[in-house]
Design an enzyme around this catalytic site. Structure first.
Site: not given
Length: 404
Positions: A142, A227, A256
């Protein structure tokens, strides 16, 4: 639910695209690990906006930095310099040991920026023939929901009816170093991978996996792109998840928690070779690196370190994981976690994990299901021992019920 809550939810359904399936609660306020709904009910946030609110809701020092900067200057575009960008560069480079920084807004933008950059590096530095660059990714990955990213997703819900997709990606199993070695060719420019697969259900690779991955990438002149948008900035009990195996990525993606939940901020961090190939006009973002974003990110990084949140994530994560493993429930298939990135996978016979999340809501805990049978648990890094124990009591009560 009260009529006002029903009205909020009904209005969303009437006007909004139906691309989310939220838990039936309408939140209006947050502080630290707690959030309150419109009716005044308090909940322990065990999702942290998918790790974006790692520093806790409405952290006062980040808020103060945001308000102060908003009074001074919010946006200039990159057509001009501003007095926050250079300081942001300097501080994030010092914190992470990076050489070059490319500021963006969302995590997905950081991923897309990395894909562009490693391809350009492949053509101009490695010497891959034009148009033949390959990037290796993992099944069940993801990396966001842009068209470029969903093209190499293995989730049919993410891919269905969005094609055609861009070529240039190879998909291999996660945690399988032999598969990576077999997939590498002279045209491979990068291996893009999450240190822990968060959306897939907190899937942790075998010990030693990333040590071998690092060796393979170095031996074949392949950029290792980690990531760390969910795992980075303390979530796993280390500043970066790569530190659990003592390796360094060539390119690191952050987002984030980089803003503590106040503002969309992301960054591509790299060595000179990869980002050094970009020239004026070849990539950019109107909001990327704006002074408000930089001021917020600087404060978010500062409190993370000064207030010991990374160390607290390691301590409380170990406590939480041990407590989850101690729950004796026929519903539980497996408990996984590192730091405060945790998951409880249920047996399929136990029914959908969403039912358990709804039952937890009734007990004052907000968690979210993923992949049908898994409950993700990721509270803010400021959680205390007493709050962990409070949550464990309610989780134990809920998970020992049969809600199938």
């Amino acid at each position: 639910m009260s009529s006002s809550v029903i009205d909020f939810i009904a209005t969303e359904a009437r006007f909004g695209a139906r691309n989310y399936e939220p838990i039936g609660v309408v939140l209006s306020r947050g502080e630290g690990v707690w959030v309150w709904d419109t009716e005044g009910n308090r909940y322990l946030d065990c999702l942290s906006a998918y790790s974006a609110v790692s520093q806790g809701h409405c952290h006062p020092k980040i808020l103060a930095a945001m308000v102060e900067q908003a009074h001074r200057l919010t946006l200039t575009s990159r057509a001009f310099h501003n007095d926050q960008l250079a300081l942001f560069y300097e501080e994030i480079a010092a914190l992470t040991g990076s050489h070059k920084v490319l500021p963006m807004n969302s995590g997905a933008e950081a991923v897309e920026s990395a894909i562009k950059s490693v391809r350009k590096w492949g053509y101009e530095v490695k010497g891959v023939p034009d148009g033949q660059a390959e990037i290796i990714v993992c099944a069940n990955n993801f990396h966001g929901r842009t068209l470029g990213v969903v093209g190499f997703s293995t989730d049919p819900e993410t891919r269905g009816h969005f094609g055609p997709f861009a070529p240039g990606f190879k998909i291999i199993p996660f945690g399988d170093a032999a598969a990576l070695e077999e997939a590498i060719t002279p045209n491979t420019v990068a291996f893009l991978v999450e240190p822990i697969q968060g959306e897939a259900g907190v899937i942790i690779p075998p010990a030693g996996y990333f040590t071998v991955v690092r060796e393979l990438c170095s031996a074949n002149n392949v950029m290792l792109v980690l990531d760390e948008i969910q795992t980075g900035l303390g979530r796993t009990g280390k500043l970066l998840a790569e530190q659990h195996e003592g390796i360094e990525a060539d390119v690191t993606l952050l987002g984030k928690a980089l803003s503590g939940g106040f503002y969309p901020v992301s960054a591509v961090l790299s060595n000179n070779d990869v980002l050094g190939t970009l020239r004026p006009g070849q990539h950019g973002s109107t909001f990327g690196g704006n002074p408000l974003a930089c001021a917020v990110a600087r404060a978010a990084m500062r409190v993370l370190v000064e207030e010991g949140m990374i160390e607290n994530a390691a301590t409380q994560g170990a406590r939480f994981l041990e407590g989850l493993k101690d729950i004796r429930a026929n519903t539980i298939r497996e408990v996984r976690g590192r730091g405060l990135m945790l998951a409880v996978e249920l047996h399929s016979e136990a029914g959908r994990a969403r039912r358990y999340c709804e039952a937890l809501q009734a007990k004052g805990i907000l968690a979210k299901d993923t992949h049908e049978h898994t409950i993700r648990i990721a509270p803010p890094l400021v959680i205390t021992s007493d709050q962990v124990d409070w949550a464990l009591e309610r989780l134990a009560t809920t998970l020992t019920q049969d809600l199938s």
